[in-house]
Design a protein around this motif. Structure first.
Motif, mmCIF file in Angstrom:
data_model
loop_
_atom_site.group_PDB
_atom_site.id
_atom_site.type_symbol
_atom_site.label_atom_id
_atom_site.label_comp_id
_atom_site.label_asym_id
_atom_site.label_seq_id
_atom_site.Cartn_x
_atom_site.Cartn_y
_atom_site.Cartn_z
ATOM 1 N N VAL A 259 42.779 41.708 39.096
ATOM 2 C CA VAL A 259 43.658 42.346 38.145
ATOM 3 C C VAL A 259 44.571 41.183 37.636
ATOM 4 C CG1 VAL A 259 45.434 42.882 39.907
ATOM 5 C CG2 VAL A 259 45.063 44.222 37.949
ATOM 6 N N HIS A 260 45.281 40.230 38.346
ATOM 7 C CA HIS A 260 45.922 39.284 37.606
ATOM 8 C C HIS A 260 45.342 38.295 37.103
ATOM 9 C CE1 HIS A 260 49.741 40.386 39.842
ATOM 10 N NE2 HIS A 260 48.572 41.011 40.955
ATOM 11 N N GLU A 261 44.148 38.029 37.210
ATOM 12 C CA GLU A 261 43.400 37.020 36.397
ATOM 13 C C GLU A 261 43.101 37.904 34.962
ATOM 14 O OE1 GLU A 261 39.258 34.514 35.836
ATOM 15 O OE2 GLU A 261 40.073 34.918 37.828
ATOM 16 N N ALA A 262 42.892 39.240 35.186
ATOM 17 C CA ALA A 262 42.459 39.952 33.850
ATOM 18 C C ALA A 262 43.735 40.038 33.030
ATOM 19 C CB ALA A 262 41.944 41.321 34.245
ATOM 20 N N PHE A 263 44.708 40.404 33.673
ATOM 21 C CA PHE A 263 46.167 40.593 32.836
ATOM 22 C C PHE A 263 46.132 39.162 32.181
ATOM 23 C CE2 PHE A 263 50.581 39.922 32.283
ATOM 24 C CZ PHE A 263 50.974 40.752 31.609
ATOM 25 N N ASP A 264 46.209 37.990 32.902
ATOM 26 C CA ASP A 264 46.589 36.674 32.314
ATOM 27 C C ASP A 264 45.766 36.580 30.857
ATOM 28 O OD1 ASP A 264 48.725 36.256 34.126
ATOM 29 O OD2 ASP A 264 47.319 35.018 35.357
ATOM 30 N N ARG A 265 44.663 36.903 31.065
ATOM 31 C CA ARG A 265 43.527 36.815 30.209
ATOM 32 C C ARG A 265 43.899 37.484 28.783
ATOM 33 N NH1 ARG A 265 37.515 36.197 32.191
ATOM 34 N NH2 ARG A 265 37.899 34.533 33.950
ATOM 35 N N LEU A 266 44.252 38.770 29.205
ATOM 36 C CA LEU A 266 44.367 39.758 28.173
ATOM 37 C C LEU A 266 45.952 39.217 27.402
ATOM 38 C CD1 LEU A 266 43.915 42.759 30.206
ATOM 39 C CD2 LEU A 266 42.539 42.400 27.979
ATOM 40 N N LYS A 267 46.736 38.903 28.485
ATOM 41 C CA LYS A 267 48.202 38.378 27.651
ATOM 42 C C LYS A 267 47.951 37.122 26.683
ATOM 43 C CE LYS A 267 52.682 37.100 28.892
ATOM 44 N NZ LYS A 267 53.991 36.882 30.023
ATOM 45 N N GLN A 269 45.255 36.639 24.964
ATOM 46 C CA GLN A 269 44.384 37.183 23.807
ATOM 47 C C GLN A 269 45.388 38.076 22.982
ATOM 48 O OE1 GLN A 269 40.900 39.103 25.402
ATOM 49 N NE2 GLN A 269 40.243 37.218 26.372
ATOM 50 N N GLY A 270 46.574 38.254 23.274
ATOM 51 C CA GLY A 270 47.606 38.998 22.523
ATOM 52 C C GLY A 270 47.314 40.673 22.781
ATOM 53 N N LYS A 271 46.614 41.034 23.915
ATOM 54 C CA LYS A 271 46.096 42.331 24.095
ATOM 55 C C LYS A 271 47.222 43.137 25.066
ATOM 56 C CE LYS A 271 41.218 41.413 22.797
ATOM 57 N NZ LYS A 271 40.051 41.622 23.499
ATOM 58 N N ALA A 272 47.745 42.333 25.792
ATOM 59 C CA ALA A 272 48.831 42.884 26.469
ATOM 60 C C ALA A 272 50.194 42.078 26.680
ATOM 61 C CB ALA A 272 48.184 43.192 27.988
ATOM 62 N N ARG A 273 51.142 42.556 26.853
ATOM 63 C CA ARG A 273 52.555 41.698 26.909
ATOM 64 C C ARG A 273 53.152 41.632 28.260
ATOM 65 N NH1 ARG A 273 56.586 44.124 22.980
ATOM 66 N NH2 ARG A 273 57.672 42.227 23.356
ATOM 67 N N PHE A 274 53.256 42.674 28.986
ATOM 68 C CA PHE A 274 53.838 42.792 30.343
ATOM 69 C C PHE A 274 53.088 43.348 31.365
ATOM 70 C CE2 PHE A 274 57.003 42.766 26.763
ATOM 71 C CZ PHE A 274 57.549 41.444 27.080
ATOM 72 N N LEU A 275 53.230 43.175 32.519
ATOM 73 C CA LEU A 275 52.602 43.767 33.753
ATOM 74 C C LEU A 275 53.480 44.656 34.547
ATOM 75 C CD1 LEU A 275 50.116 43.872 35.335
ATOM 76 C CD2 LEU A 275 51.006 41.850 36.879
ATOM 77 N N GLY A 276 53.123 45.817 34.942
ATOM 78 C CA GLY A 276 53.945 46.622 35.837
ATOM 79 C C GLY A 276 53.091 47.324 36.851
ATOM 80 N N VAL A 277 53.672 47.985 37.805
ATOM 81 C CA VAL A 277 53.256 48.835 38.800
ATOM 82 C C VAL A 277 53.699 50.166 38.797
ATOM 83 C CG1 VAL A 277 54.608 47.842 40.577
ATOM 84 C CG2 VAL A 277 52.283 49.127 41.320
ATOM 85 N N SER A 278 52.821 51.200 38.905
ATOM 86 C CA SER A 278 53.346 52.536 39.194
ATOM 87 C C SER A 278 53.087 52.902 40.569
ATOM 88 C CB SER A 278 53.041 53.521 38.296
ATOM 89 O OG SER A 278 51.488 53.876 38.521
ATOM 90 N N THR A 279 54.078 53.471 41.378
ATOM 91 C CA THR A 279 53.766 54.160 42.711
ATOM 92 C C THR A 279 54.720 55.108 43.152
ATOM 93 O OG1 THR A 279 53.959 53.317 44.939
ATOM 94 C CG2 THR A 279 55.312 52.493 43.622
ATOM 95 N N HIS A 280 54.118 56.226 43.821
ATOM 96 C CA HIS A 280 54.853 57.535 44.096
ATOM 97 C C HIS A 280 54.138 57.846 45.606
ATOM 98 C CE1 HIS A 280 51.678 60.279 42.709
ATOM 99 N NE2 HIS A 280 51.695 59.499 41.668
#
Length: 488
Positions: A259-267, A269-280
């Motif tokens: 997931v982290h490698e995917a995010f870095d690639r997306l970032k 490529q300009g397709k994603a800016r920031f990474l987050g987590v949702s949890t409850h």
């Protein structure tokens, strides 16, 4: 012949109530049509056609054929047949109405007999046209986001519509939270349509998942990237501002290298800016702490409300110190204020009091709340920028008193170790709550995805009986959950 006519109309009326009534209720509530089964409509119409054909056949018996001069007996048959048809149609329509507006039980929940569970019963004129009055910095993203923002959670995403989302933008909401599995892609598509011409002013958050559920360990980098690229198509945009690891309940999924490698690639490529987590989940504290320790996450979306467990405030304070944005969810603590035995003023101001309590914490950047109606937006935004007062605390304390033993804090987890079957008690109770609040189909869909269900509770000795620190009678709530949430 007459008895068959009567039987056919009785079957039609029964189908209208049991089958068509449920479908009609979902349409009223705004469920995504693509997710709905249409056999109830076809079955009811087919039964009505058969009943009408039998009625005509009965009318056309010898002595009353078409073209003949009607005899008195034929005329009487015609009048009786017409009355039978009219009564059958009216009774069928009344059955649909009764299912949704009148007589009902737990398995046939009403839709609009009262306001939806997250809306005040009485709309106050003072709320009309409310706008966002405060924008807060979202941690290191440096974005300024509306303190009250639009969510489209899984149990309510099917009610969302373009008009409501556009009205939210007009009133100043600039943070939209969505996910591919909210209303089976419906939420993303609606928000994508609503943002046309406004994308540049919006902060848009979605999730690493597909319409069928979360991605996690075992999924490839390509899987993660393809999921986000599919979201971009539905959202009609070239990029998203934030991608969350969705409803995360384990450190393994949080820190999955793919997931982290995917995010870095997306970032890149300009397709994603920031990474987050949702949890409850019951592991909220563990997951949130691991997210902060990693230094990888720009935003955390956490279940946070009045009466939340004390350590959560410590986590939020740490996030603020490390410049990680915090978005609060589940802020209405189950939204059970409808039907409670309190004054109208307390009931009508509960949502606003709950929001003001959450936003009184300066470390919280924003809260997201499911919205699908213009009046909701007016009511909710009336609390934007407002300060917590003593009367708000009184309302929240009263709510806590009245819901004692009824509301499951899914992120608590105190009961889980008591179950010898290893059931996800918190999830079962959450899905039952969704069902009882009117989101029957979504509750059943989520329940069906559980690896272990509550069918084993019927013959259990109930070691969970005293396990809830909030006094929920777990055995009683679990006992009927399986039948309630399972298609017969």
């Amino acid at each position: 012949m007459g008895r068959f006519v009567l039987l056919a109309w009785l079957v039609t009326v029964a189908l209208a109530y049991a089958a068509l009534g449920g479908t009609f209720g979902m349409l009223i509530e705004g469920y995504d049509r693509a997710r709905m089964a249409w056999w109830p409509v076809l079955a009811t119409v087919a039964s009505g056609v058969v009943a009408f054909a039998l009625t005509v056949r009965w009318q056309m018996r010898p002595g009353g054929a078409a073209g003949d001069t009607p005899t008195p007996s034929a005329r009487r048959r015609f009048l009786v047949g017409a009355a039978t048809t009219g009564a059958g149609v009216m009774a069928s329509a009344a059955a649909v109405v009764a299912r949704n507006f009148g007589w009902f039980d737990t398995s046939a929940r009403h839709i609009f007999l009262v306001s939806p569970p997250q809306v005040a019963p009485e709309y106050e004129k003072a709320w009309a046209g409310s706008t966002v009055r405060e924008y807060r910095r979202l941690g290191r993203t440096d974005a300024r986001v509306s303190d009250i923002s639009l969510g489209s959670g899984s149990s309510t995403g099917g009610r969302l519509n373009v008009a409501a989302a556009r009205y939210a933008i007009e009133q100043g909401i600039n943070y939209f939270d969505t996910a591919p599995d909210y209303a089976a892609e419906g939420s993303e598509k609606i928000l994508g349509e609503a943002m046309k011409g406004h994308r540049h002013q919006m902060f848009l958050a979605t999730k690493f998942c597909n319409p069928h559920g979360h991605l996690g360990p075992g999924d490839s980098v390509a899987d993660y990237m393809e999921a986000v690229e599919a979201s971009l198509v539905r959202l009609q945009t070239d990029y998203v501002d934030l991608i969350h690891v969705h409803s995360c309940d384990s450190v393994a999924r949080l820190l999955d290298p793919n997931v982290h490698e995917a995010f870095d690639r997306l970032k890149e490529q300009g397709k994603a800016r920031f990474l987050g987590v949702s949890t409850h989940t019951p592991d909220l504290e563990t997951v949130a702490t691991a997210a902060l320790d990693s230094g990888r996450f720009d935003v955390m979306m956490l279940a946070y409300h009045f009466g939340a467990w004390p350590k959560l405030a410590e986590i939020i304070d740490r996030a603020a110190r490390e410049d990680v944005g915090v978005v609060a969810m589940k802020t209405l603590r189950g939204a059970k204020h409808e039907g409670l035995l309190w004054s109208r003023d307390e009931r009508d101001t509960y949502c606003q009091a709950a929001f003001k309590w959450v936003l009184a914490n300066p470390a919280v950047s924003a809260l997201v709340i499911s919205i699908w109606d213009q009046k909701q937006i007016d009511e909710y935004l009336y609390a934007s920028g407002a300060r917590l007062e003593a009367r708000d605390l009184a309302v929240l304390e009263r709510y806590q008193e009245l819901t004692a033993g009824k509301h499951c804090r899914q992120h608590c987890g105190a009961c889980l170790s008591s179950c010898s079957e290893g059931l996800p008690i918190h999830d079962v109770l959450r899905h039952r709550m969704y069902f009882e609040q009117g989101a029957e189909k979504e509750a059943m869909r989520l329940y069906a995805k559980l690896e272990r269900d509550a069918s084993v509770c019927a013959g259990c000795s109930a070691p969970c009986a005293q396990a809830c620190p909030d006094g929920i009678a777990i055995p009683e709530r679990m006992a009927g959950a399986h039948d309630l949430l399972t298609l017969g």
